[in-house]
Design a protein around this motif. Structure first.
Motif, mmCIF file in Angstrom:
data_model
loop_
_atom_site.group_PDB
_atom_site.id
_atom_site.type_symbol
_atom_site.label_atom_id
_atom_site.label_comp_id
_atom_site.label_asym_id
_atom_site.label_seq_id
_atom_site.Cartn_x
_atom_site.Cartn_y
_atom_site.Cartn_z
ATOM 1 N N LYS A 235 15.351 22.522 46.620
ATOM 2 C CA LYS A 235 14.638 23.068 45.457
ATOM 3 C C LYS A 235 14.864 24.571 45.339
ATOM 4 C CE LYS A 235 10.858 19.737 45.765
ATOM 5 N NZ LYS A 235 9.581 19.600 46.475
ATOM 6 N N THR A 236 14.791 25.259 46.477
ATOM 7 C CA THR A 236 14.902 26.715 46.416
ATOM 8 C C THR A 236 16.320 27.139 46.047
ATOM 9 O OG1 THR A 236 13.240 26.775 48.158
ATOM 10 C CG2 THR A 236 14.357 28.834 47.677
ATOM 11 N N ILE A 237 17.316 26.503 46.666
ATOM 12 C CA ILE A 237 18.711 26.860 46.358
ATOM 13 C C ILE A 237 19.006 26.581 44.882
ATOM 14 C CG2 ILE A 237 21.141 26.247 46.787
ATOM 15 C CD1 ILE A 237 20.357 25.858 49.764
ATOM 16 N N SER A 238 18.573 25.417 44.379
ATOM 17 C CA SER A 238 18.832 25.089 42.973
ATOM 18 C C SER A 238 18.121 26.046 42.036
ATOM 19 C CB SER A 238 18.366 23.676 42.628
ATOM 20 O OG SER A 238 18.862 22.768 43.544
ATOM 21 N N ILE B 289 26.629 34.043 49.775
ATOM 22 C CA ILE B 289 27.802 34.069 50.647
ATOM 23 C C ILE B 289 28.784 32.926 50.349
ATOM 24 C CG2 ILE B 289 27.030 32.650 52.594
ATOM 25 C CD1 ILE B 289 28.013 34.647 54.495
ATOM 26 N N SER B 290 28.286 31.867 49.701
ATOM 27 C CA SER B 290 29.139 30.687 49.479
ATOM 28 C C SER B 290 30.127 30.929 48.341
ATOM 29 C CB SER B 290 28.266 29.469 49.156
ATOM 30 O OG SER B 290 29.082 28.420 48.705
ATOM 31 N N LYS B 291 31.418 30.664 48.618
ATOM 32 C CA LYS B 291 32.440 30.866 47.573
ATOM 33 C C LYS B 291 32.578 29.619 46.711
ATOM 34 C CE LYS B 291 35.180 34.672 49.036
ATOM 35 N NZ LYS B 291 35.342 34.853 50.499
ATOM 36 N N GLU B 292 32.632 28.465 47.405
ATOM 37 C CA GLU B 292 32.893 27.222 46.666
ATOM 38 C C GLU B 292 31.632 26.549 46.176
ATOM 39 O OE1 GLU B 292 35.337 24.979 49.416
ATOM 40 O OE2 GLU B 292 36.319 26.891 49.869
ATOM 41 N N LYS B 293 30.501 27.118 46.522
ATOM 42 C CA LYS B 293 29.194 26.574 46.128
ATOM 43 C C LYS B 293 29.016 25.133 46.616
ATOM 44 C CE LYS B 293 27.852 30.389 44.125
ATOM 45 N NZ LYS B 293 28.226 31.351 45.190
ATOM 46 N N ILE C 291 27.127 23.922 49.747
ATOM 47 C CA ILE C 291 26.282 24.431 50.827
ATOM 48 C C ILE C 291 25.646 23.278 51.605
ATOM 49 C CG2 ILE C 291 24.221 25.807 51.370
ATOM 50 C CD1 ILE C 291 24.823 27.525 48.938
ATOM 51 N N GLY C 292 25.799 23.302 52.911
ATOM 52 C CA GLY C 292 25.142 22.324 53.769
ATOM 53 C C GLY C 292 23.862 22.924 54.342
ATOM 54 N N VAL C 293 22.868 22.070 54.561
ATOM 55 C CA VAL C 293 21.632 22.517 55.204
ATOM 56 C C VAL C 293 21.342 21.577 56.364
ATOM 57 C CG1 VAL C 293 19.141 22.893 54.947
ATOM 58 C CG2 VAL C 293 20.677 23.377 53.013
ATOM 59 N N ILE C 294 21.244 22.129 57.570
ATOM 60 C CA ILE C 294 20.783 21.314 58.699
ATOM 61 C C ILE C 294 19.405 21.836 59.094
ATOM 62 C CG2 ILE C 294 23.032 20.561 59.578
ATOM 63 C CD1 ILE C 294 22.920 22.842 61.629
ATOM 64 N N ALA C 295 18.516 20.899 59.421
ATOM 65 C CA ALA C 295 17.124 21.290 59.684
ATOM 66 C C ALA C 295 16.410 20.139 60.379
ATOM 67 C CB ALA C 295 16.430 21.631 58.362
ATOM 68 N N ASN D 192 21.814 26.862 39.907
ATOM 69 C CA ASN D 192 21.782 25.442 39.566
ATOM 70 C C ASN D 192 23.108 24.727 39.774
ATOM 71 O OD1 ASN D 192 20.401 23.289 38.805
ATOM 72 N ND2 ASN D 192 20.102 23.886 36.654
ATOM 73 N N ASN D 193 24.187 25.492 39.984
ATOM 74 C CA ASN D 193 25.515 24.876 40.088
ATOM 75 C C ASN D 193 25.981 24.639 41.511
ATOM 76 O OD1 ASN D 193 25.948 24.792 37.301
ATOM 77 N ND2 ASN D 193 26.365 27.001 37.332
ATOM 78 N N VAL D 194 25.065 24.768 42.452
ATOM 79 C CA VAL D 194 25.451 24.575 43.849
ATOM 80 C C VAL D 194 25.319 23.103 44.216
ATOM 81 C CG1 VAL D 194 24.865 25.142 46.228
ATOM 82 C CG2 VAL D 194 24.635 26.894 44.463
ATOM 83 N N LYS D 195 26.311 22.599 44.949
ATOM 84 C CA LYS D 195 26.189 21.249 45.502
ATOM 85 C C LYS D 195 25.576 21.391 46.891
ATOM 86 C CE LYS D 195 29.261 17.568 44.036
ATOM 87 N NZ LYS D 195 28.360 17.080 43.125
ATOM 88 N N ILE D 196 24.515 20.643 47.150
ATOM 89 C CA ILE D 196 23.792 20.805 48.414
ATOM 90 C C ILE D 196 23.854 19.511 49.219
ATOM 91 C CG2 ILE D 196 21.567 21.417 49.457
ATOM 92 C CD1 ILE D 196 20.923 22.577 46.538
#
Ligand code: DGN
Length: 265
Positions: free
Chosen positions: A125-128, A103-107, A109-113, A132-136
């Motif tokens: 780890k899972t998103i990468s 769903i992310s266009k600009e890659k 991605i934030g994760v709150i947990a 591999n080009n996503v900034k988390i």
């Protein structure tokens, strides 16, 4: 037999609610371990032990699939439960990660947990591994869990606290935010208000429904259509407290039984 759901409290109801809607013929058994909440501050070893106890309890009650409707328990105990149980075990982190990447266009991605999930780096780890080009960007938001458990997710004061805690991830300018704790979708409105309307929120509990459906279909575990289904709920904590949030969220009266921690040991 039933689909079993486990969480530390009412959070997994965000997953169970969708399952109740999508699988009208399936029995549902839900377990909230409220006496030992919050899971986010417990060690991986403790979580593994709790998860084993709860899965034994649910298998004894007759489940055919176990859904770990808790990100913290998925992070620490999914691979263990997959190894030791002979029914299918489904966690929320992979489906949530995949939905976020898609769903992310600009890659960005934030994760709150919970702090436990963030420390495990399970989402990173899972998103990468998916892209591999996503900034988390990750942020622990432990305060949201007691707010949800206590029914504090409606007032302006609640909004203020949520916005305050989200400031670091708001500054990261993410285009997509994973609600990486199953309690958070209950306060989705407050989170969306804080992030701004253009940030896409991902609910891994919704994303996992596809995996549950696939497992039911592939293993031929569907109940017959003539069957009238049952919904059962268990908590290790206060039945009244569980009922307070659960009945409003599920929009129905439910049967809740108390389980003492002793019977789990
Ligand atoms: N609902 C749980 C999760 O998704 O991680 C954890 C809540 C908690 O016990 N801290």
């Amino acid at each position: 037999r039933a689909i079993g759901f486990m969480d530390s409290g009412v959070g997994g109801l965000t997953v169970a609610k969708e399952a109740i809607k999508q699988f009208p013929n399936e029995n549902i058994i839900y377990f909230g371990d409220e006496a030992r909440l919050p899971y986010g501050e417990k060690s991986p070893e403790e979580i593994k032990k709790f998860a084993q106890q709860i899965s034994d309890f649910l298998i004894d009650k007759g489940i055919k699939i176990l859904v770990i409707a808790c990100n913290t328990a998925t992070a620490h105990a999914l691979s263990l439960l997959k190894d030791i149980l002979d029914i299918p075990v489904i966690g929320v982190i992979y489906p949530g990660s995949l939905a976020a990447v898609n769903i992310s266009k600009e890659k960005r991605i934030g994760v709150i947990a919970t702090n436990g999930t963030i420390k495990s780096k399970a989402y990173e780890k899972t998103i990468s591994s998916i892209n591999n080009n996503v900034k988390i960007f990750s942020l622990g938001c432990p305060r949201f869990i007691p707010m949800v458990e206590d029914g504090h997710y409606k007032s302006q004061e609640d909004q203020k606290l949520v916005t305050q805690d989200l400031v670091p991830i708001i500054k990261d300018n993410v285009d997509t935010l994973v609600m990486g704790c199953t309690h958070y979708p209950i306060m989705r409105k407050l989170i969306q208000n804080a992030m701004g309307a253009d940030v896409r929120l991902v609910d891994p509990g919704i994303a996992v429904i596809k995996d549950i459906k696939q497992t039911i279909d592939e293993l031929n575990l569907k109940n017959s259509l003539s069957h009238t289904r049952t919904l059962r709920f268990y908590t290790t904590g206060s039945v009244e407290k569980f009922r307070f949030v659960a009945e409003e969220w599920l929009d129905r009266d439910i049967d809740i039984k108390k389980v003492s921690l002793k019977t789990l040991e």
